[in-house]
Motif scaffolding. Structure first.
Motif, PDB file in Angstrom:
ATOM      1  N   THR A  54       0.855  -1.183   0.000  1.00  0.00           N
ATOM      2  CA  THR A  54       0.000   0.000   0.000  1.00  0.00           C
ATOM      3  C   THR A  54       0.894   1.237   0.000  1.00  0.00           C
ATOM      4  O   THR A  54       2.114   1.119   0.173  1.00  0.00           O
ATOM      5  CB  THR A  54      -0.905   0.017   1.254  1.00  0.00           C
ATOM      6  N   ASP A  61       1.330   3.123   2.300  1.00  0.00           N
ATOM      7  CA  ASP A  61       1.953   3.183   3.628  1.00  0.00           C
ATOM      8  C   ASP A  61       2.885   2.010   3.904  1.00  0.00           C
ATOM      9  O   ASP A  61       3.401   1.878   5.008  1.00  0.00           O
ATOM     10  CB  ASP A  61       0.867   3.225   4.715  1.00  0.00           C
ATOM     11  N   SER A  68      -3.570  -8.602   3.844  1.00  0.00           N
ATOM     12  CA  SER A  68      -4.729  -8.536   2.955  1.00  0.00           C
ATOM     13  C   SER A  68      -5.832  -9.481   3.425  1.00  0.00           C
ATOM     14  O   SER A  68      -6.913  -9.046   3.775  1.00  0.00           O
ATOM     15  CB  SER A  68      -4.323  -8.879   1.522  1.00  0.00           C
TER      16      SER A  68
END
Length: 194
Positions: free
Chosen positions: A87, A89, A94
């Motif tokens: 991501t 970040d 997931s």
């Protein structure tokens, strides 16, 4: 010859460990085997998960790293798998899942251990054919997040494999890519019925 399984990025592993430690994440997962597991569960065998975006008529392929997959073990048996994604970040958990690809991956890794040449195991997904393969990259020290299938790399289709492609049979990329190219190429329509 042993496989060289490179370590996953530490944040990817940490995100899976955090999810395994979360009763909510485990309880809400669609993985009855993981929910029913007795004793400690551990993430093992991190494999870089690449996707084959497209196959050109010339057979050239483009791949991209989409995540890391971990086999989740309870004792000596696999009970599920966990995927992580990159991501903005950083690496994040997931989801957990189970199904035929979990034991099929383990079986393919055991087969690969018996090969004479050292390989770096990765996973290669071919979404257009609903196919997942164990990708045995010929350079065991390569960055697992980089690269594309080389002609001499091996692909081991995992079960269930598409019709006409035998699961657990290693293929050189140079042999399997033409089959995949043919399968993935749309058939032109000759016109509409009159």
């Amino acid at each position: 010859m042993p496989l060289y399984v490179p370590p996953a990025p530490a944040p990817a592993l940490h995100s899976v460990l955090t999810a395994l430690g979360s009763p909510t994440a485990v309880r809400e997962a669609r993985t009855p085997t993981l929910r029913a597991a007795q004793g400690p569960v551990t993430p093992e065998l991190p494999l870089a998960l690449h996707v084959l975006d497209h196959i050109t008529p010339e057979g050239l392929s483009a791949t991209r790293l989409t995540g890391w997959r971990f086999v989740i073990r309870a004792g000596d048996r696999p009970v599920a798998a966990a995927d992580t994604v990159l991501t903005p970040d950083g690496w994040a958990f997931s989801h957990f899942f189970e199904g035929p690809y979990v034991p099929s991956t383990e079986r393919a890794l055991q087969q690969a251990e018996a090969l004479l040449q050292p390989y770096q195991p990765r996973l290669l997904s071919v979404p257009g054919l609903y196919m997942l393969t164990l990708w045995l990259h010929g350079d065991p020290t390569a960055d697992p997040a980089e690269g594309h299938p080389e002609a001499t790399d091996l692909l081991v289709p995992l079960a269930p494999a598409p019709p006409g492609i035998r699961a657990h049979r290693p293929h050189r990329v140079s042999e399997l890519l033409p089959v995949l190219t043919h399968r993935a190429t749309p058939v032109p329509l000759l016109g509409s019925p009159a």
